[in-house]
Scaffold this motif. Structure first.
Motif, PDB file in Angstrom:
ATOM      1  N   PHE A  15     -35.508 -28.206 -52.539  1.00 27.43           N
ATOM      2  CA  PHE A  15     -34.684 -28.463 -51.271  1.00 27.43           C
ATOM      3  C   PHE A  15     -33.471 -29.193 -51.824  1.00 27.43           C
ATOM      4  N   LEU A  16     -33.959 -30.455 -52.343  1.00 30.73           N
ATOM      5  CA  LEU A  16     -32.581 -31.464 -52.982  1.00 30.73           C
ATOM      6  C   LEU A  16     -31.835 -30.762 -53.823  1.00 30.73           C
ATOM      7  N   ASP A  17     -32.423 -29.856 -54.876  1.00 31.97           N
ATOM      8  CA  ASP A  17     -31.497 -29.325 -55.844  1.00 31.97           C
ATOM      9  C   ASP A  17     -30.369 -28.256 -55.178  1.00 31.97           C
ATOM     10  N   GLU A  18     -30.961 -27.837 -54.320  1.00 29.60           N
ATOM     11  CA  GLU A  18     -29.958 -26.748 -53.271  1.00 29.60           C
ATOM     12  C   GLU A  18     -29.024 -27.692 -52.596  1.00 29.60           C
ATOM     13  N   LEU A  19     -29.671 -28.680 -51.886  1.00 31.23           N
ATOM     14  CA  LEU A  19     -28.616 -29.451 -51.093  1.00 31.23           C
ATOM     15  C   LEU A  19     -27.541 -30.021 -52.256  1.00 31.23           C
ATOM     16  N   LEU A  20     -27.748 -30.663 -52.968  1.00 30.99           N
ATOM     17  CA  LEU A  20     -27.003 -31.434 -53.916  1.00 30.99           C
ATOM     18  C   LEU A  20     -26.499 -30.829 -55.195  1.00 30.99           C
ATOM     19  N   GLY A  21     -26.843 -29.686 -55.438  1.00 28.24           N
ATOM     20  CA  GLY A  21     -26.179 -28.765 -56.555  1.00 28.24           C
ATOM     21  C   GLY A  21     -26.863 -29.344 -57.936  1.00 28.24           C
ATOM     22  N   ASN A  41     -30.584 -38.416 -58.931  1.00 31.13           N
ATOM     23  CA  ASN A  41     -31.537 -39.498 -59.533  1.00 31.13           C
ATOM     24  C   ASN A  41     -32.470 -39.877 -58.423  1.00 31.13           C
ATOM     25  N   ILE A  42     -33.134 -39.108 -57.597  1.00 28.63           N
ATOM     26  CA  ILE A  42     -34.165 -39.115 -56.615  1.00 28.63           C
ATOM     27  C   ILE A  42     -35.509 -39.325 -56.906  1.00 28.63           C
ATOM     28  N   GLU A  43     -36.121 -40.307 -56.616  1.00 29.81           N
ATOM     29  CA  GLU A  43     -37.612 -40.310 -56.820  1.00 29.81           C
ATOM     30  C   GLU A  43     -38.210 -39.632 -55.358  1.00 29.81           C
ATOM     31  N   ILE A  44     -39.276 -38.666 -55.623  1.00 27.46           N
ATOM     32  CA  ILE A  44     -39.964 -38.159 -54.705  1.00 27.46           C
ATOM     33  C   ILE A  44     -41.240 -38.640 -54.617  1.00 27.46           C
ATOM     34  N   VAL A  45     -41.639 -39.231 -53.178  1.00 27.73           N
ATOM     35  CA  VAL A  45     -43.085 -40.087 -53.384  1.00 27.73           C
ATOM     36  C   VAL A  45     -43.792 -39.407 -52.104  1.00 27.73           C
ATOM     37  N   THR A  46     -44.871 -38.740 -52.684  1.00 27.60           N
ATOM     38  CA  THR A  46     -45.685 -38.003 -51.768  1.00 27.60           C
ATOM     39  C   THR A  46     -47.010 -38.842 -51.472  1.00 27.60           C
ATOM     40  N   LEU A  47     -47.355 -39.538 -50.392  1.00 26.69           N
ATOM     41  CA  LEU A  47     -47.950 -40.254 -49.934  1.00 26.69           C
ATOM     42  C   LEU A  47     -49.412 -39.631 -49.564  1.00 26.69           C
ATOM     43  N   GLY A  48     -49.398 -38.361 -49.069  1.00 25.10           N
ATOM     44  CA  GLY A  48     -50.363 -37.814 -48.714  1.00 25.10           C
ATOM     45  C   GLY A  48     -51.213 -38.462 -47.647  1.00 25.10           C
ATOM     46  N   SER A  49     -50.432 -39.118 -46.902  1.00 28.50           N
ATOM     47  CA  SER A  49     -51.012 -39.870 -45.625  1.00 28.50           C
ATOM     48  C   SER A  49     -49.919 -40.244 -44.392  1.00 28.50           C
ATOM     49  N   SER A  50     -50.197 -40.203 -43.204  1.00 29.25           N
ATOM     50  CA  SER A  50     -49.514 -40.153 -42.226  1.00 29.25           C
ATOM     51  C   SER A  50     -49.495 -41.538 -41.468  1.00 29.25           C
TER      52      SER A  50
END
Ligand SMILES: [Mg+2]
Length: 194
Positions: free
Chosen positions: A118-124, A128-137
């Protein structure tokens, strides 16, 4: 010698990231069609959007199925928020190394590549954005991640964007722990039309 030490300290300070910018993903940067499946003990089930899930009061015995969040289904960028992200990325281009930019999501590890897509498409491409997946709400987990980042990197200026009031409130708790750090948390209200 004293002058040299002072100079080294200034260089070190200048090279340090001072700002932390954190974006939630669902209903903050993007709206998608992923839904939470709730199984009630009486056998009935229902589907909740992420926004509905944020304000859902669980009943005893409810079981939640988040499998639709392993993928980003039909994402639409929330323009108002992605514009803020773009501004921050441009500021970073002008002053490289000044800030860390992260997506902090309750989604699990398996959603990582879809969010990256999604970010690649959005920003071309490269950003340098870190994606952090917490697996918790649990809002406390977002707060604790930011807390740990402040501890590790010494950020002086934190901004957090999230559509969940609970997450915003949890992150604002850090103001009491760090009275000298600028901490702002913004409750995103995206338009229904997304
Ligand atoms: Mg959200």
């Amino acid at each position: 010698m004293k002058e040299l030490r002072r100079y080294i300290r200034l260089v070190l300070e200048a090279s340090q990231m001072s700002k932390l910018r954190v974006f939630d993903f669902d209903d903050t940067l993007a709206v998608s069609d992923s839904m939470v499946l709730v199984q009630h003990t009486d056998g009935a089930s229902e589907l909740l959007t992420p926004a509905e899930f944020n304000s859902y009061k669980p009943e005893p015995g409810d079981e939640f199925d988040f499998s639709q969040f392993e993928d980003v289904i039909n994402p639409r960028a929330v323009v108002e928020v992605t514009q803020i992200l773009t501004k921050i990325l441009n500021a970073e281009l002008k002053n490289p190394g000044d800030r860390k930019i992260a997506i902090l999501t309750s989604r699990g590890q398996r959603a990582q590549s879809s969010i990256q897509g999604f970010l690649d498409e959005l920003l071309g491409g490269a950003s340098n954005i870190e994606i952090v997946t917490l697996g918790s709400s649990d809002p406390a987990d977002k707060r604790d991640w930011i807390d740990q980042q402040i501890g590790s990197y010494g950020f002086q200026d934190v901004r957090f964007f999230d559509d969940s009031e609970g997450n915003v409130a949890a992150v604002l708790e850090l103001k009491a722990k760090y009275p000298d750090i600028k901490i702002r948390a913004q409750n995103i209200k995206y338009a229904e039309s997304y």
